[in-house]
Write a protein that holds these residues in place. Structure first.
Motif, PDB file in Angstrom:
ATOM      1  N   ARG A 166      18.840 -27.066 -33.561  1.00  0.00           N
ATOM      2  CA  ARG A 166      18.834 -27.695 -32.236  1.00  0.00           C
ATOM      3  C   ARG A 166      20.236 -27.674 -31.631  1.00  0.00           C
ATOM      4  NH1 ARG A 166      14.647 -28.243 -29.048  1.00  0.00           N
ATOM      5  NH2 ARG A 166      13.508 -28.455 -31.018  1.00  0.00           N
ATOM      6  N   THR A 167      21.274 -27.766 -32.446  1.00  0.00           N
ATOM      7  CA  THR A 167      22.644 -27.686 -31.942  1.00  0.00           C
ATOM      8  C   THR A 167      22.938 -26.302 -31.393  1.00  0.00           C
ATOM      9  OG1 THR A 167      23.331 -29.343 -33.570  1.00  0.00           O
ATOM     10  CG2 THR A 167      25.057 -28.023 -32.539  1.00  0.00           C
ATOM     11  N   ARG A 168      22.515 -25.257 -32.103  1.00  0.00           N
ATOM     12  CA  ARG A 168      22.728 -23.896 -31.607  1.00  0.00           C
ATOM     13  C   ARG A 168      21.989 -23.661 -30.292  1.00  0.00           C
ATOM     14  NH1 ARG A 168      22.139 -22.664 -37.237  1.00  0.00           N
ATOM     15  NH2 ARG A 168      19.932 -22.198 -36.893  1.00  0.00           N
ATOM     16  N   GLN A 169      20.817 -24.253 -30.141  1.00  0.00           N
ATOM     17  CA  GLN A 169      20.070 -24.114 -28.892  1.00  0.00           C
ATOM     18  C   GLN A 169      20.829 -24.767 -27.744  1.00  0.00           C
ATOM     19  OE1 GLN A 169      16.156 -25.798 -29.093  1.00  0.00           O
ATOM     20  NE2 GLN A 169      15.403 -24.704 -27.299  1.00  0.00           N
ATOM     21  N   ALA A 170      21.415 -25.925 -27.998  1.00  0.00           N
ATOM     22  CA  ALA A 170      22.192 -26.596 -26.948  1.00  0.00           C
ATOM     23  C   ALA A 170      23.485 -25.834 -26.646  1.00  0.00           C
ATOM     24  CB  ALA A 170      22.514 -28.028 -27.378  1.00  0.00           C
ATOM     25  N   VAL A 171      24.098 -25.227 -27.651  1.00  0.00           N
ATOM     26  CA  VAL A 171      25.312 -24.429 -27.428  1.00  0.00           C
ATOM     27  C   VAL A 171      25.005 -23.230 -26.540  1.00  0.00           C
ATOM     28  CG1 VAL A 171      26.988 -22.942 -28.581  1.00  0.00           C
ATOM     29  CG2 VAL A 171      26.482 -25.192 -29.513  1.00  0.00           C
ATOM     30  N   ASN A 195      25.242 -22.376 -18.731  1.00  0.00           N
ATOM     31  CA  ASN A 195      25.289 -23.256 -17.556  1.00  0.00           C
ATOM     32  C   ASN A 195      26.581 -24.047 -17.435  1.00  0.00           C
ATOM     33  OD1 ASN A 195      22.237 -23.157 -16.566  1.00  0.00           O
ATOM     34  ND2 ASN A 195      22.205 -23.349 -18.804  1.00  0.00           N
ATOM     35  N   GLY A 196      27.422 -23.995 -18.427  1.00  0.00           N
ATOM     36  CA  GLY A 196      28.686 -24.715 -18.347  1.00  0.00           C
ATOM     37  C   GLY A 196      28.574 -26.205 -18.579  1.00  0.00           C
ATOM     38  N   ARG A 197      27.443 -26.686 -19.014  1.00  0.00           N
ATOM     39  CA  ARG A 197      27.231 -28.112 -19.289  1.00  0.00           C
ATOM     40  C   ARG A 197      26.119 -28.253 -20.314  1.00  0.00           C
ATOM     41  NH1 ARG A 197      22.562 -29.959 -16.991  1.00  0.00           N
ATOM     42  NH2 ARG A 197      21.611 -28.581 -15.426  1.00  0.00           N
ATOM     43  N   LEU A 198      26.015 -29.436 -20.905  1.00  0.00           N
ATOM     44  CA  LEU A 198      24.957 -29.717 -21.862  1.00  0.00           C
ATOM     45  C   LEU A 198      23.669 -30.074 -21.127  1.00  0.00           C
ATOM     46  CD1 LEU A 198      26.872 -31.846 -24.533  1.00  0.00           C
ATOM     47  CD2 LEU A 198      26.042 -29.496 -24.783  1.00  0.00           C
ATOM     48  N   PRO A 199      22.524 -29.797 -21.709  1.00  0.00           N
ATOM     49  CA  PRO A 199      21.256 -30.160 -21.050  1.00  0.00           C
ATOM     50  C   PRO A 199      21.057 -31.665 -21.040  1.00  0.00           C
ATOM     51  CG  PRO A 199      20.830 -29.336 -23.252  1.00  0.00           C
ATOM     52  CD  PRO A 199      22.296 -29.123 -23.005  1.00  0.00           C
ATOM     53  N   ALA A 200      20.275 -32.133 -20.095  1.00  0.00           N
ATOM     54  CA  ALA A 200      19.995 -33.570 -20.003  1.00  0.00           C
ATOM     55  C   ALA A 200      19.033 -34.016 -21.094  1.00  0.00           C
ATOM     56  CB  ALA A 200      19.447 -33.915 -18.626  1.00  0.00           C
ATOM     57  N   ASP A 201      18.013 -33.211 -21.369  1.00  0.00           N
ATOM     58  CA  ASP A 201      17.021 -33.551 -22.388  1.00  0.00           C
ATOM     59  C   ASP A 201      16.331 -32.261 -22.812  1.00  0.00           C
ATOM     60  OD1 ASP A 201      15.384 -33.000 -20.210  1.00  0.00           O
ATOM     61  OD2 ASP A 201      15.036 -35.106 -19.767  1.00  0.00           O
ATOM     62  N   VAL A 202      15.331 -32.405 -23.669  1.00  0.00           N
ATOM     63  CA  VAL A 202      14.626 -31.233 -24.172  1.00  0.00           C
ATOM     64  C   VAL A 202      13.805 -30.558 -23.091  1.00  0.00           C
ATOM     65  CG1 VAL A 202      12.554 -32.502 -24.872  1.00  0.00           C
ATOM     66  CG2 VAL A 202      13.212 -30.425 -26.101  1.00  0.00           C
ATOM     67  N   PHE A 203      13.420 -31.286 -22.049  1.00  0.00           N
ATOM     68  CA  PHE A 203      12.594 -30.720 -20.987  1.00  0.00           C
ATOM     69  C   PHE A 203      13.410 -29.811 -20.081  1.00  0.00           C
ATOM     70  CE2 PHE A 203      11.006 -34.895 -22.240  1.00  0.00           C
ATOM     71  CZ  PHE A 203       9.750 -34.550 -22.678  1.00  0.00           C
ATOM     72  N   GLU A 204      14.711 -30.004 -20.053  1.00  0.00           N
ATOM     73  CA  GLU A 204      15.589 -29.061 -19.362  1.00  0.00           C
ATOM     74  C   GLU A 204      16.035 -27.944 -20.289  1.00  0.00           C
ATOM     75  OE1 GLU A 204      19.625 -29.119 -16.564  1.00  0.00           O
ATOM     76  OE2 GLU A 204      19.205 -30.770 -17.953  1.00  0.00           O
ATOM     77  N   LEU A 205      16.070 -28.247 -21.579  1.00  0.00           N
ATOM     78  CA  LEU A 205      16.509 -27.248 -22.557  1.00  0.00           C
ATOM     79  C   LEU A 205      15.456 -26.169 -22.781  1.00  0.00           C
ATOM     80  CD1 LEU A 205      18.737 -26.465 -24.586  1.00  0.00           C
ATOM     81  CD2 LEU A 205      17.580 -27.923 -26.267  1.00  0.00           C
ATOM     82  N   GLU A 206      14.199 -26.533 -22.748  1.00  0.00           N
ATOM     83  CA  GLU A 206      13.121 -25.578 -22.966  1.00  0.00           C
ATOM     84  C   GLU A 206      11.938 -25.936 -22.084  1.00  0.00           C
ATOM     85  OE1 GLU A 206      10.955 -27.555 -26.848  1.00  0.00           O
ATOM     86  OE2 GLU A 206      12.696 -26.254 -27.177  1.00  0.00           O
ATOM     87  N   GLY A 207      11.174 -24.940 -21.718  1.00  0.00           N
ATOM     88  CA  GLY A 207      10.018 -25.151 -20.877  1.00  0.00           C
ATOM     89  C   GLY A 207       8.800 -25.541 -21.690  1.00  0.00           C
ATOM     90  N   PRO A 208       7.659 -25.667 -21.043  1.00  0.00           N
ATOM     91  CA  PRO A 208       6.420 -25.989 -21.773  1.00  0.00           C
ATOM     92  C   PRO A 208       6.108 -24.909 -22.802  1.00  0.00           C
ATOM     93  CG  PRO A 208       6.124 -26.301 -19.409  1.00  0.00           C
ATOM     94  CD  PRO A 208       7.442 -25.608 -19.581  1.00  0.00           C
ATOM     95  N   SER A 209       5.533 -25.329 -23.897  1.00  0.00           N
ATOM     96  CA  SER A 209       5.202 -24.396 -24.968  1.00  0.00           C
ATOM     97  C   SER A 209       4.128 -23.416 -24.518  1.00  0.00           C
ATOM     98  CB  SER A 209       4.726 -25.153 -26.210  1.00  0.00           C
ATOM     99  OG  SER A 209       3.621 -25.972 -25.897  1.00  0.00           O
ATOM    100  N   ARG A 210       4.093 -22.263 -25.168  1.00  0.00           N
ATOM    101  CA  ARG A 210       3.121 -21.229 -24.831  1.00  0.00           C
ATOM    102  C   ARG A 210       1.711 -21.724 -25.151  1.00  0.00           C
ATOM    103  NH1 ARG A 210       0.630 -17.134 -27.602  1.00  0.00           N
ATOM    104  NH2 ARG A 210       1.687 -17.824 -29.513  1.00  0.00           N
ATOM    105  N   VAL A 211       0.790 -21.444 -24.258  1.00  0.00           N
ATOM    106  CA  VAL A 211      -0.586 -21.908 -24.416  1.00  0.00           C
ATOM    107  C   VAL A 211      -1.405 -20.772 -25.044  1.00  0.00           C
ATOM    108  CG1 VAL A 211      -2.638 -22.761 -23.258  1.00  0.00           C
ATOM    109  CG2 VAL A 211      -0.377 -23.432 -22.436  1.00  0.00           C
TER     110      VAL A 211
END
Length: 586
Positions: A145-150, A156-172
């Protein structure tokens, strides 16, 4: 078979009709996920209470309806309420699972380290304190999860606010959760004449955009159950999914099994994960006086051929991904590039290789789990103590060995082992892996690891030698490890607990006093006859077979051209002569 028309449907037609229904469901799932993929809605759903303070139902589709989260099919398309249920159930499960990822991401971001590539001990304590249940969370999950935020930070030059900004909805995925339906949409019955047969009846559309209920008809699908399903098991409505143009039916069933005990075990099977050998296992017995005896030498599950094929497929997959990335860079933003067709074909080959790897891993996991459980049954063991290597990070052993260890199917083997052992009233408990291969199983003295038994001065990892003069044990590193694992499990039975998240039996920590008793008592070697020196040692030829064939050759066999096709080492003296067997030197 279509019950309305009596027409026998082919596999292709059945897959097409199931695909139409799955497309309707997945479209509604995407609508629900897109509308409620935010922190507030996920928090409300995961809290288990609605706005009035009432407890939400356990079924996801019922919880979504209690909260008023509805969805409708496309315009001019008519579906019954059970189709909407399946969409709400699939979306509700996905949104509920996002809660854990949201809490994990929030904890990692709140305790962001100075150097994301290497946390200090204080920073590790801080991030584990910020993550719910972080004390027992694997370090690899936090690092991932740290590597994903890095990666987000670099883009984007900043850290994400939460997981919903870090990744989109899961594949259906395209599937039908029939468990959310009742008898008005699907039923399943087991054949009374043949326990390996079952009949699934469900409503499917006869066109991709059904305009009315008359466009839905009942379809009867006979199912052949595998022999592993007990005859007295209760079948539940399955999950239908599409794979390679075929309909796959995942049937769930329940049947009564004995309840396993956490304590009171006297015979245990210890299982160790190996570097070159996948599994090493053996049994130990706890006596009334506290002594632990290993009655046998143990066994090893070797799957060198399967592992070699697995690594060849891994290297092929890596080359295909590297080639696809190069095609993507060359194509760029151009829509009609000459390499677009090759890229599509390459991606199809990547999916094919991925499926082969998944099938191979699944078959290997089942084979290894069957082998371990069979060892426990044969020895009369009531518990299997398994080394907990979930947090193992392969490093320092070379690029090839590190990759192989990282991609072993340890988790799948452990899950299958628990499933098979539960049917035999055998408990499966994971124990800490600390010092299981480092200390001697007979005296707890630190071992000296060497390259091989005939090379006692070359440092390695395969062969272990105890430096204690009073002990002197030596043997394969993995064969000593399973003794330590089984002895540790028997002495720490009182520390066995059930993990709340995984519902599995675990021993979380090692206590010094019970650990000092986790010693396998060495049994004296017995000889069946006196082998004292009473005379000269008889000479034994080193050849495995006699130099001259002792049985006479059959008489009257024809000599000539037909004799030249014989695949032995004997030669004939000449035409018209009887066979003269002669020895040949290698």
């Amino acid at each position: 078979m279509d019950e309305k028309t009596g027409e026998m449907l082919s596999r292709a037609v059945l897959a097409e009709r199931v695909g139409w229904c799955a497309d309707l469901v997945s479209g509604m799932v995407l609508a629900l996920m897109g509308e409620h993929w935010n922190a507030a809605d996920v928090e409300v759903l995961a809290s288990g209470e609605d706005t009035a303070g009432r407890t939400l139902p356990s079924n996801a589709w019922m919880a979504l309806r209690r909260l008023g989260w509805t969805v409708a099919p496309p315009k001019d398309v008519r579906v019954n309420d059970r189709i909407v249920r399946m969409a709400q159930e699939q979306a509700g499960r996905a949104l509920r699972s996002a809660k854990w990822r949201a809490d994990l991401t929030a904890g990692v971001l709140s305790a962001w380290p100075v150097d994301p590539g290497k946390r200090t001990p204080a920073e590790w304590d801080a991030v584990r304190e910020a993550v719910p249940g972080g004390q027992h969370l694997l370090a690899g999950i936090i690092k991932a999860r740290t590597r994903q935020a890095v990666k987000f930070l670099k883009a984007n030059g900043r850290l994400p606010a939460d997981v919903f900004e870090l990744e989109g909805p899961s594949r259906v995925p395209r599937m039908l959760l029939l468990a959310a339906c009742d008898g008005q949409q699907a039923t399943i019955e087991r054949s009374e004449a043949s326990p390996t047969r079952a009949l699934l009846r469900l409503q499917l559309p006869n066109r991709p955009d059904p305009a009315g209920y008359r466009d839905w008809t009942w379809v009867a699908c006979p199912i052949t159950l595998p022999p592993t399903v007990p005859a007295d098991a209760v079948l539940h409505l399955p999950t239908l999914r599409l794979a390679d143009g075929k309909v796959r039916c995942d049937v769930a069933y329940t049947h009564a099994v004995p309840k396993t005990s956490r304590t009171g075990h006297m015979v245990a099977l210890g299982v160790d994960w190996g570097l070159g050998t996948l599994l090493s296992a053996g049994t130990v017995r706890l006596h009334d006086d506290g002594q632990i005896i290993a009655p046998g030498h143990g066994a090893q599950f070797q799957a060198a051929g399967v592992l070699a094929k697995q690594h060849r497929l891994r290297r092929l997959s890596e080359r295909l991904h590297a080639k696809a990335d190069q095609y993507v860079r060359l194509i760029g933003d151009r829509d009609h590039h000459t390499l677009a067709t090759k890229l599509d074909a390459l991606r199809g080959e990547m999916r094919h290789v991925s499926d082969r790897r998944s099938n191979l891993n699944d078959a290997l996991a089942w084979a290894a789990a069957h082998w371990a459980v069979d060892q426990a049954i044969a020895a009369g063991a009531t518990v299997i103590y398994l080394e907990d290597l979930r947090s193992m990070e392969a490093k320092g052993m070379g690029r090839t060995m590190n990759t192989r260890l990282s991609q072993q199917v340890r988790g799948q083997i452990a899950d299958r082992m628990r499933h098979l052992a539960a049917e035999q009233d055998i408990a499966v408990v994971t124990v800490p892996a600390r010092n299981t291969s480092k200390l001697c199983p007979h005296c707890l003295t630190p071992l000296r690891h060497r390259k091989a038994p005939d090379r006692p001065t070359v440092v390695g990892w395969k062969w272990a030698i105890c430096p204690s003069q009073s002990c002197g044990w030596q043997g394969d590193r993995d064969m000593g490890a399973w003794r330590r694992i089984a002895a540790r499990g028997l002495t720490h039975q009182a520390k066995t607990v059930i993990d709340r998240t995984s519902a599995t039996m675990v021993i979380r920590s090692v206590v010094d006093k019970p650990e000092s008793k986790a010693v396998v008592t060495a049994t004296p070697k017995t000889r069946r006859k006196d082998r004292s020196k009473t005379g000269p040692t008889p000479h034994h030829t080193p050849r495995p077979v006699p130099r001259r064939r002792r049985a006479p050759s059959p008489a009257g066999r024809p000599c000539g051209p037909a004799a030249s096709v014989r695949r032995d080492t004997h030669q004939r003296a000449g035409p018209g002569c009887p066979a003269q067997p002669t020895g040949t030197r290698a």
